[in-house]
Design a protein around this motif. Structure first.
Motif, PDB file in Angstrom:
ATOM      1  N   THR A  22      52.295 -40.064  76.969  1.00 14.55           N
ATOM      2  CA  THR A  22      51.987 -39.799  78.407  1.00 14.55           C
ATOM      3  C   THR A  22      53.432 -39.214  78.838  1.00 14.55           C
ATOM      4  O   THR A  22      54.214 -40.340  79.073  1.00 14.55           O
ATOM      5  CB  THR A  22      51.531 -41.309  79.104  1.00 14.55           C
ATOM      6  OG1 THR A  22      50.278 -41.367  78.477  1.00 14.55           O
ATOM      7  CG2 THR A  22      51.357 -40.983  80.470  1.00 14.55           C
ATOM      8  N   TYR A  23      53.432 -38.355  79.576  1.00 15.76           N
ATOM      9  CA  TYR A  23      54.599 -37.782  80.169  1.00 15.76           C
ATOM     10  C   TYR A  23      54.588 -37.980  81.820  1.00 15.76           C
ATOM     11  O   TYR A  23      53.393 -38.379  82.303  1.00 15.76           O
ATOM     12  CB  TYR A  23      54.918 -36.100  79.990  1.00 15.76           C
ATOM     13  CG  TYR A  23      55.454 -35.832  78.589  1.00 15.76           C
ATOM     14  CD1 TYR A  23      56.540 -36.224  78.242  1.00 15.76           C
ATOM     15  CD2 TYR A  23      54.406 -35.474  77.747  1.00 15.76           C
ATOM     16  CE1 TYR A  23      56.808 -36.023  76.710  1.00 15.76           C
ATOM     17  CE2 TYR A  23      54.528 -34.944  76.509  1.00 15.76           C
ATOM     18  CZ  TYR A  23      55.990 -35.128  76.001  1.00 15.76           C
ATOM     19  OH  TYR A  23      56.375 -35.092  74.696  1.00 15.76           O
ATOM     20  N   SER A  24      55.599 -38.235  82.376  1.00 16.53           N
ATOM     21  CA  SER A  24      55.577 -38.555  83.907  1.00 16.53           C
ATOM     22  C   SER A  24      55.561 -37.228  84.838  1.00 16.53           C
ATOM     23  O   SER A  24      55.409 -37.470  85.955  1.00 16.53           O
ATOM     24  CB  SER A  24      57.093 -39.198  84.236  1.00 16.53           C
ATOM     25  OG  SER A  24      57.263 -40.308  83.554  1.00 16.53           O
ATOM     26  N   ALA A  25      55.160 -36.112  84.252  1.00 13.28           N
ATOM     27  CA  ALA A  25      54.850 -35.081  85.038  1.00 13.28           C
ATOM     28  C   ALA A  25      54.190 -33.963  84.078  1.00 13.28           C
ATOM     29  O   ALA A  25      54.598 -33.973  82.700  1.00 13.28           O
ATOM     30  CB  ALA A  25      56.051 -34.527  85.648  1.00 13.28           C
ATOM     31  N   PRO A  26      53.412 -33.104  84.543  1.00 24.15           N
ATOM     32  CA  PRO A  26      52.842 -31.868  83.944  1.00 24.15           C
ATOM     33  C   PRO A  26      53.777 -30.854  83.457  1.00 24.15           C
ATOM     34  O   PRO A  26      53.262 -29.787  83.362  1.00 24.15           O
ATOM     35  CB  PRO A  26      51.702 -31.767  84.725  1.00 24.15           C
ATOM     36  CG  PRO A  26      51.892 -31.601  86.109  1.00 24.15           C
ATOM     37  CD  PRO A  26      53.038 -32.862  85.892  1.00 24.15           C
ATOM     38  N   PHE A  27      54.947 -31.117  83.442  1.00 20.12           N
ATOM     39  CA  PHE A  27      55.753 -29.876  83.053  1.00 20.12           C
ATOM     40  C   PHE A  27      56.943 -30.089  82.169  1.00 20.12           C
ATOM     41  O   PHE A  27      57.368 -31.503  82.210  1.00 20.12           O
ATOM     42  CB  PHE A  27      56.254 -29.246  84.271  1.00 20.12           C
ATOM     43  CG  PHE A  27      57.002 -30.035  85.095  1.00 20.12           C
ATOM     44  CD1 PHE A  27      58.659 -30.217  84.931  1.00 20.12           C
ATOM     45  CD2 PHE A  27      56.450 -30.725  86.138  1.00 20.12           C
ATOM     46  CE1 PHE A  27      59.355 -31.214  85.782  1.00 20.12           C
ATOM     47  CE2 PHE A  27      57.308 -31.401  87.113  1.00 20.12           C
ATOM     48  CZ  PHE A  27      58.678 -31.644  86.853  1.00 20.12           C
ATOM     49  N   GLY A  28      57.619 -29.242  81.348  1.00 25.30           N
ATOM     50  CA  GLY A  28      58.646 -29.476  80.493  1.00 25.30           C
ATOM     51  C   GLY A  28      59.599 -28.507  80.524  1.00 25.30           C
ATOM     52  O   GLY A  28      59.672 -27.405  81.451  1.00 25.30           O
ATOM     53  N   ILE A  29      60.658 -28.466  79.780  1.00 26.23           N
ATOM     54  CA  ILE A  29      61.734 -27.672  79.733  1.00 26.23           C
ATOM     55  C   ILE A  29      61.646 -26.725  78.737  1.00 26.23           C
ATOM     56  O   ILE A  29      61.470 -26.923  77.609  1.00 26.23           O
ATOM     57  CB  ILE A  29      63.218 -28.426  79.729  1.00 26.23           C
ATOM     58  CG1 ILE A  29      63.290 -29.197  80.866  1.00 26.23           C
ATOM     59  CG2 ILE A  29      64.273 -27.193  79.921  1.00 26.23           C
ATOM     60  CD1 ILE A  29      64.580 -30.214  80.876  1.00 26.23           C
ATOM     61  N   SER A  30      61.629 -25.358  79.084  1.00 23.28           N
ATOM     62  CA  SER A  30      61.339 -24.012  78.019  1.00 23.28           C
ATOM     63  C   SER A  30      62.565 -24.095  77.104  1.00 23.28           C
ATOM     64  O   SER A  30      63.628 -24.128  77.561  1.00 23.28           O
ATOM     65  CB  SER A  30      61.093 -22.982  78.878  1.00 23.28           C
ATOM     66  OG  SER A  30      59.947 -23.083  79.302  1.00 23.28           O
TER      67      SER A  30
END
Length: 383
Positions: A74-82
């Motif tokens: 479970t991540y704290s937001a629906p985005f990550g770093i490419s």
């Protein structure tokens, strides 16, 4: 973690302008540019912003959550770093800065094979929570060594890159000497002298290197011969026969990045992959291709119940993330926005960029009266 927010730079375009002032032109244009006439670079973002969302103001609304489950975490937001190659050229220690910010804010950071930090260093910073993108070597021996290092460092996700069968034709990089082989011209040196903060930070950090690849690069290569080595060592063209041994070796989650068609999605499913990232390499490879939001919408509608469908390329802001999720993406990735943040604010750039994106996304969802990211597709206005 408490958000670190700098009100002088409340949106990504402000960070971009600040970064442009602090980074030598050759490095900024490497980050900011696309291929050929940069048509698809612009189309990517424009067509994401053509997506319209519908609010439901009288709905019984209990508040929102940005928490997103992906591959059992479970991540704290629906985005990550490419993944971005040569991050340390754009800003010294950028890979380490962004990996630390991603870990602190509980979002995924993805290290590129041609990044400027090693697999082991990023694993240490993120306590084994980063993702690794494999740029496919020509020789199976080097492929296996890189995969083993990522496995030994407990990376949970391996990304294999499909959209670089050839180098994109990027005229700005050719002019600036950042093509393969690279060169450092008098013009570039003059640009460095005009950016003293970047020059000092680079001097302190040391010349950027391909840290993950360093054990395999012969000592003492000139820049010209380094370029020749890279050309001889890597081949970005993937097919089923190249993917099968990777699937057999890699026990974690395996993701194919650069998907742009239903046909490639079906092959990924047949090969037992766990996810795809709909991407066109940020508009840096095929200028006359589709924007990412169009195939994403088709692919998600047809295959989302069979494989995780993610997206990058063209996403810059929180509203862009909302539109991408509303179009069917399970998760999103951003590259340039984070590099603008680091270029503008150095060590605080990753934290601030994450804070901007979360605040913007939260505001959009509150305005829509949408309680969780899985409900965003219900708010998209269909054409």
């Amino acid at each position: 973690m408490e958000e670190k927010y700098n009100s002088e730079y409340p949106d990504i375009p402000f960070l971009r302008e600040k970064a442009k002032k602090r980074i030598p032109r050759f490095a900024f244009e490497y980050l900011d540019g696309g291929c050929n006439a940069e048509i698809n670079l612009r189309r990517n973002t424009k067509e994401i912003r053509d997506v319209q969302l519908r609010p439901y103001y009288l709905r019984d609304y209990q508040g929102i959550s940005l928490d997103t489950e992906l591959f059992g975490k479970t991540y704290s937001a629906p985005f990550g770093i490419s993944p971005i190659g040569l991050q340390g050229l754009i800003w010294p220690k950028a890979s380490e800065i962004l990996a630390k910010a991603a870990f602190d804010y509980n979002i995924p950071y993805t290290l590129s094979t041609v990044g400027t930090a090693s697999i082991e260093k990023i694993a240490d910073i993120t306590e084994g929570n980063a993702w690794f993108q494999l740029y496919h070597p020509k020789e199976a021996e080097l492929r296996d060594k890189l995969i083993k290092r990522a496995a030994d460092a407990h990376y949970p996700v391996l990304i294999i890159l499909a959209d670089t069968p050839t180098f994109g034709y990027r005229s700005k990089e050719i002019i600036n000497g950042l093509s393969i082989p690279p060169k450092m011209s008098a013009r570039n040196i003059a640009q460095i002298m005009g950016k003293p903060r970047w020059a000092i930070e680079t001097l302190l950090a040391g010349q950027p290197e391909f840290k993950t690849l360093k054990p395999y690069i012969p000592n003492g290569l000139s820049l010209k011969h380094l370029g020749m080595f890279m050309n001889q060592t890597f081949n970005g063209r993937l097919n089923a026969e190249r993917i099968k041994p990777i699937r057999d070796q890699w026990k974690g989650k395996l993701v194919l990045k650069g998907v742009a068609t239903e046909e490639d999605t079906e092959k990924a499913i047949e090969l037992g992959l766990d996810g795809i990232i709909v991407s066109n390499h940020g508009g840096r490879q095929l200028d006359h291709g589709e924007s990412t939001i169009k195939p994403l919408t088709r692919i998600a509608a047809k295959y989302k119940d069979q494989i995780k469908v993610m997206m990058d390329s063209g996403i810059r802001t929180g509203p862009d993330i909302a539109s991408s999720l509303a179009s069917g993406a399970d998760f999103t990735f951003l590259g340039r926005s984070f590099m603008y943040g680091v270029g503008a604010l150095g060590n605080e750039g990753g934290n601030h960029t994450i804070s901007i994106l979360k605040r913007q996304l939260r505001q959009v969802m509150e305005q829509l009266c949408c309680e969780n990211i899985h409900d965003l597709p219900k708010h998209r206005i269909r054409e």
